[in-house]
Scaffold this active site. Structure first.
Site, short mmCIF file in Angstrom:
data_model
loop_
_atom_site.label_atom_id
_atom_site.label_comp_id
_atom_site.label_asym_id
_atom_site.label_seq_id
_atom_site.Cartn_x
_atom_site.Cartn_y
_atom_site.Cartn_z
CB CYS A 19 47.84 34.39 40.17
SG CYS A 19 49.45 35.37 40.35
CG ASP A 276 50.31 35.09 25.75
OD1 ASP A 276 50.80 34.08 25.93
OD2 ASP A 276 50.16 36.29 26.65
CB CYS A 319 26.92 49.27 17.23
SG CYS A 319 27.16 50.10 18.86
#
Length: 363
Positions: A19, A276, A319
């Site tokens: 991929c 990961d 924010c």
């Protein structure tokens, strides 16, 4: 210590596909040893024993990813499950999951997954055109092989969801992709933004601009809400988590917790990492042959990894969307692209629609 989450890479970075956007291929290339090979039985057993010991009766989630984890072979998985059953003396609740491209699945595999209650994530980027970046070693498409895998999973009653890599191309055709999944019976979806390699500023159709990401979020969320109102709910993990937080609940998705959490990734040779996205030489925590799961999770390097993620940028502190955006969540995604403007545009446009879920919750 919270419930234990362990990601296992039984075949390291080995994969039968090529991929064009694979983030783990890019991660592996940063290491002195890109591929550690298939995990040996004694390494898997040592991992299981160490994990169950630190869990001490609490739940343990074993998530198998790659590369392509199925390359490790069915016997590896059967042994792993057996090790868990043999060593689970304190009756920890065990959760198994598997992320796969699906092209190597067979009836035998699916029967095993169903018997052992694996939740499967199947990688699919929408219709045939949407999967043009998902190719094999000969650069041939694998779309129909993935559909065959989905049919096998359904045939055997295996629970599965869809994982879609959100490229710029996918964002531009997002309504078509969402409707494709919905109309073909795929009801549990997860979209993850395509990541640039570390320190890369490359611009291409693989990587979304802020405008593209904002358009994706707004357009797909509107479809998500309309389907919910019509009683035709489709789960989109990111939106599900925003709704949970809007209703005052905690996010279950790591990237939306606002900071990194206690997790452990175990590579094929037993190397331990905190995430990961960071299975790099820099963030190596040790090896399961000499470092226990508990020691890896509580050591200084793992603690530093989490502490770094707790720093909130000054612009985020004031924010009005911080309680939902959580400073854009995952720090690896922020390193790849600053999507602050995309999130502001999304919440500005769609926050009123969240009231639909509040009203539903009242009933």
């Amino acid at each position: 210590m919270p419930p234990l989450s362990i990601m296992v890479k039984p075949a390291s970075s080995l994969c039968n596909l090529r991929c064009k956007y694979c983030f783990y291929c890019d991660v592996a290339k940063t290491r002195d040893v890109p591929n550690f090979g298939v995990m040996k039985s004694d390494t898997a057993e040592r991992l299981v024993k160490s994990a169950l010991e630190v869990a001490n009766g609490e739940s343990v989630a074993f998530a198998f990813q790659g590369g392509e984890p199925i390359i490790a072979g069915l016997d590896y998985f059967k042994s792993f499950v057996r090790f868990v059953k043999e060593n689970n003396s304190k009756n920890s609740k065990i959760f198994f999951s598997l992320q796969t491209n699906g092209t190597l699945l067979t009836d035998e595999w699916c029967a095993f997954l169903r018997e052992n209650e694996f939740l499967v994530g199947l990688s699919l980027d929408g219709d045939r055109e949407g999967n043009r970046f998902r190719v094999d070693e000969k650069s041939s498409g694998v779309y129909f092989k993935i559909l065959k895998a989905a049919a096998l999973l359904k045939k055997h009653g295996v629970e599965f969801n869809i994982l879609t890599v959100l490229t710029g191309d996918c964002a531009d055709r997002c309504e078509k992709t969402y409707k494709y999944f919905r109309d073909n019976g795929f009801r549990f979806l997860q979209f993850i933004p395509c990541l640039r390699p570390f320190k890369s500023t490359e611009q291409s159709e693989l990587y979304m601009t802020n405008r593209q990401y904002a358009d994706f979020l707004i357009r797909v969320f509107n479809l998500y809400v309309k389907d919910f109102v019509r009683g035709n709910y489709v789960s989109v993990r990111q939106f599900d988590n925003y709704v949970r937080m809007y209703l005052g609940e905690r996010a279950e998705q790591c990237s939306l917790c606002g900071h990194c959490t206690h997790q452990l990734v175990v590579e094929g040779n037993g190397n331990l990492y905190p995430c990961d996205f960071y299975c790099t030489d820099e963030w190596l925590l040790g090896n399961i042959a000499s470092v226990s799961v508990k020691a890896a999770l509580t050591g200084k390097k793992a603690t530093d990894f989490i502490r770094e993620s707790l720093i909130v940028p000054e612009k985020c502190k004031t924010c009005r969307f911080f309680s939902l955006c959580r400073a854009q969540g995952c720090k690896r995604q922020k390193e790849s692209e600053d999507y602050c403007e995309a999130y502001k545009a999304f919440f500005s446009a769609c926050l009123p629609l969240f009231r639909v879920f509040a009203k539903s919750d009242e009933h």
